[in-house]
Design a protein around this motif. Structure first.
Motif, mmCIF file in Angstrom:
data_model
loop_
_atom_site.group_PDB
_atom_site.id
_atom_site.type_symbol
_atom_site.label_atom_id
_atom_site.label_comp_id
_atom_site.label_asym_id
_atom_site.label_seq_id
_atom_site.Cartn_x
_atom_site.Cartn_y
_atom_site.Cartn_z
ATOM 1 N N GLY A 109 8.772 -11.840 -20.362
ATOM 2 C CA GLY A 109 9.971 -12.456 -19.815
ATOM 3 C C GLY A 109 10.700 -11.615 -18.789
ATOM 4 N N VAL A 110 10.174 -10.412 -18.469
ATOM 5 C CA VAL A 110 10.826 -9.537 -17.495
ATOM 6 C C VAL A 110 10.041 -9.565 -16.201
ATOM 7 N N HIS A 111 10.733 -9.856 -15.109
ATOM 8 C CA HIS A 111 10.074 -9.925 -13.810
ATOM 9 C C HIS A 111 10.602 -8.827 -12.900
ATOM 10 N N LYS A 112 9.710 -7.989 -12.434
ATOM 11 C CA LYS A 112 10.077 -6.934 -11.487
ATOM 12 C C LYS A 112 9.886 -7.471 -10.071
ATOM 13 N N PRO A 113 10.963 -7.553 -9.281
ATOM 14 C CA PRO A 113 10.815 -8.110 -7.931
ATOM 15 C C PRO A 113 9.771 -7.346 -7.120
ATOM 16 N N ALA A 114 8.899 -8.088 -6.472
ATOM 17 C CA ALA A 114 7.861 -7.484 -5.644
ATOM 18 C C ALA A 114 8.233 -7.631 -4.177
ATOM 19 N N PRO A 115 7.682 -6.769 -3.322
ATOM 20 C CA PRO A 115 7.969 -6.882 -1.900
ATOM 21 C C PRO A 115 7.498 -8.225 -1.355
ATOM 22 N N PRO A 116 8.145 -8.721 -0.303
ATOM 23 C CA PRO A 116 7.665 -9.958 0.323
ATOM 24 C C PRO A 116 6.284 -9.734 0.921
ATOM 25 N N THR B 114 17.400 -1.851 10.049
ATOM 26 C CA THR B 114 16.613 -2.566 9.044
ATOM 27 C C THR B 114 15.831 -1.585 8.171
ATOM 28 N N GLU B 115 15.694 -1.955 6.888
ATOM 29 C CA GLU B 115 14.943 -1.123 5.973
ATOM 30 C C GLU B 115 13.451 -1.237 6.269
ATOM 31 N N PRO B 116 12.706 -0.147 6.086
ATOM 32 C CA PRO B 116 11.254 -0.211 6.296
ATOM 33 C C PRO B 116 10.600 -1.154 5.286
ATOM 34 N N HIS B 117 9.532 -1.776 5.708
ATOM 35 C CA HIS B 117 8.798 -2.717 4.864
ATOM 36 C C HIS B 117 8.178 -1.980 3.682
ATOM 37 N N ARG B 118 8.589 -2.362 2.454
ATOM 38 C CA ARG B 118 8.034 -1.703 1.266
ATOM 39 C C ARG B 118 6.725 -2.380 0.884
ATOM 40 N N LYS B 119 5.690 -1.575 0.786
ATOM 41 C CA LYS B 119 4.374 -2.108 0.464
ATOM 42 C C LYS B 119 4.141 -2.108 -1.039
ATOM 43 N N ILE B 120 3.219 -2.956 -1.473
ATOM 44 C CA ILE B 120 2.789 -2.991 -2.865
ATOM 45 C C ILE B 120 1.858 -1.814 -3.110
ATOM 46 N N ARG B 121 2.195 -0.979 -4.089
ATOM 47 C CA ARG B 121 1.449 0.260 -4.323
ATOM 48 C C ARG B 121 0.407 0.031 -5.414
ATOM 49 N N VAL B 122 -0.834 0.388 -5.109
ATOM 50 C CA VAL B 122 -1.977 0.059 -5.961
ATOM 51 C C VAL B 122 -2.646 1.333 -6.474
ATOM 52 N N LEU B 123 -2.918 1.358 -7.776
ATOM 53 C CA LEU B 123 -3.706 2.419 -8.395
ATOM 54 C C LEU B 123 -5.100 1.870 -8.678
ATOM 55 N N ILE B 124 -6.131 2.586 -8.234
ATOM 56 C CA ILE B 124 -7.522 2.170 -8.420
ATOM 57 C C ILE B 124 -8.173 3.075 -9.460
ATOM 58 N N VAL B 125 -8.718 2.466 -10.525
ATOM 59 C CA VAL B 125 -9.377 3.237 -11.579
ATOM 60 C C VAL B 125 -10.822 2.769 -11.678
ATOM 61 N N ASP B 126 -11.747 3.607 -11.217
ATOM 62 C CA ASP B 126 -13.173 3.276 -11.213
ATOM 63 C C ASP B 126 -13.961 4.572 -11.162
ATOM 64 N N ASP B 127 -15.056 4.636 -11.922
ATOM 65 C CA ASP B 127 -15.810 5.883 -11.959
ATOM 66 C C ASP B 127 -16.754 6.048 -10.779
ATOM 67 N N SER B 128 -16.923 5.019 -9.973
ATOM 68 C CA SER B 128 -17.800 5.097 -8.800
ATOM 69 C C SER B 128 -17.005 5.523 -7.572
ATOM 70 N N ALA B 129 -17.405 6.626 -6.978
ATOM 71 C CA ALA B 129 -16.714 7.110 -5.779
ATOM 72 C C ALA B 129 -16.835 6.119 -4.633
#
Length: 375
Positions: free
Chosen positions: A141-148, A2-17
């Motif tokens: 109108g374009v949908h990029k499939p996201a992980p379950p 089985t393929e490993p579970h692909r996670k949703i990858r998140v970029l965080i942009v904030d000036d507060s550490a």
């Protein structure tokens, strides 16, 4: 193998550490999410995006070197990414947040605070759910499939409003009197712009409308004011005890449920506290259930774009009580989650594109005889 579970990858942009650290901990704690990178300003974020495009970006509005709204507009014009605005702006800055939603952001959440364990837990749920919903959003109108995603336990509308017994429901239907028609609308991810499109098209004498849009407290008031300046009807945030009338649309305040009541032929709203229902407060299911119990065939239920299943059960109850029910179609949805769940439950009489929702509402209001459950 089985393929490993692909996670949703998140970029965080904030000036507060500290905010970057708290958001990173929240996102990393969810089995479906992972932090791709963090950035203190848009220029650092651009360099990270050049290396790898995230599934979702959490973006603050107040940033050094380039404000978040300008950065958002540049991103959306060059390479659209699902963006969730994560802000601590209070009422004074809420107009900027409305501009961000109009510029293409799919959702808005408040920055997590660690005041109490309960508040942190609620922030955690809202932030993670927003990230998962945004990952399923489509642009142009374009949908990029996201992980379950993992389905988590949640309360239903019973936590706020008990269901009618079959005998009681039959009794209510038998003695139900004709009233002015009312319209109940539920929306989530992508709903702010969908609602704007619908309400802008309605004439000033439209039926009373009650709306649940998943949005944090304080932002709903700004959202209502924004719509009020664009629409022929009056739009405002609901206050406990408000009386429904033609030409008025009430939006449930963030972080509180809205329940319909009826006395004779007059409808009022109650704003109530309580637990999250279907992982939301306000919950569409709570509004729709109350409409099924007090309005029945005098009501129309509308479910628009959004992630999850909030509103699907309540819309079915409305249809079973004689309400006319419609859902936004997949092609015009930013996220075809809530409408899809309602359709699969046979809660929907008609499926229409967003461009035709206002026409459906107007036709329902002007019909000499309002349709029942078999419409």
């Amino acid at each position: 193998m089985t393929e490993p579970h692909r996670k949703i990858r998140v970029l965080i942009v904030d000036d507060s550490a500290s905010v970057r650290m708290t958001l990173s901990e929240i996102i990393a704690g969810d089995p479906d999410l992972e932090v791709m990178a963090t950035a203190a300003d848009p220029y650092v974020a651009v360099e990270r995006i050049r290396q790898e495009v995230p599934d979702v970006m959490f973006l603050d509005i107040e940033l050094p070197r380039m404000d978040g709204l300008t950065f958002l507009r540049k991103i959306m014009s060059q390479r659209p990414i699902p963006v969730v605005i994560c802000s601590s702006l209070a009422e004074a800055g809420s107009e900027t947040l409305m501009q961000a939603l109009e510029a293409g952001a799919v959702d808005v959440v408040t920055k997590p605070r660690v005041d109490t364990a309960q508040f942190l837990q609620e922030s955690r749920m809202r932030i993670c759910d927003a990230a998962k919903a945004a990952a399923h959003a489509k642009f142009r109108g374009v949908h990029k499939p996201a992980p379950p995603i993992t389905v988590e336990a949640k309360l239903n509308a019973d936590a706020i409003l008990p269901p009618h017994s079959e005998a009681r429901a039959a009794s209510v239907r038998a003695r139900q009197v004709e009233t002015d028609p009312i319209v109940c609308i539920g929306a989530s991810t992508g709903g702010t712009e969908a609602l704007r499109e619908v309400l802008e098209k309605l004439p000033a004498d439209s039926p009373a409308i009650v709306i649940v849009q998943h949005m944090p407290e304080k932002f709903t008031n700004a959202f209502a004011r924004r719509l009020n300046g664009l629409c022929a009807i009056e739009v405002r945030e609901a206050v406990d005890g408000d009386v429904l009338r033609p030409g008025l649309a009430l939006i449930a305040p963030g972080n509180q449920h809205l329940v319909l009541h009826r006395t004779a032929s007059r409808y009022t709203v109650n704003i109530v506290d309580g637990p999250h229902v279907s992982r939301h407060r306000p919950s569409v299911d709570v509004l729709f259930r109350s409409a099924s119990q007090v309005a029945g065939r005098n009501a129309m239920g509308v479910i628009l774009t959004g992630m999850g299943d909030d509103g699907a059960r309540g819309l079915l109850e409305m249809r079973q009580a004689g309400s006319h029910t419609i859902a936004q179609d997949e092609e015009s949805c930013i996220v075809f989650g809530m409408p899809k769940e309602a359709i699969q439950r046979d809660a929907v009489a008609r499926i229409v594109p967003l461009s035709r929702v206002a026409g459906e509402i107007d036709a329902y209001a002007r019909a000499p005889r309002r349709p029942g459950a078999s419409s």
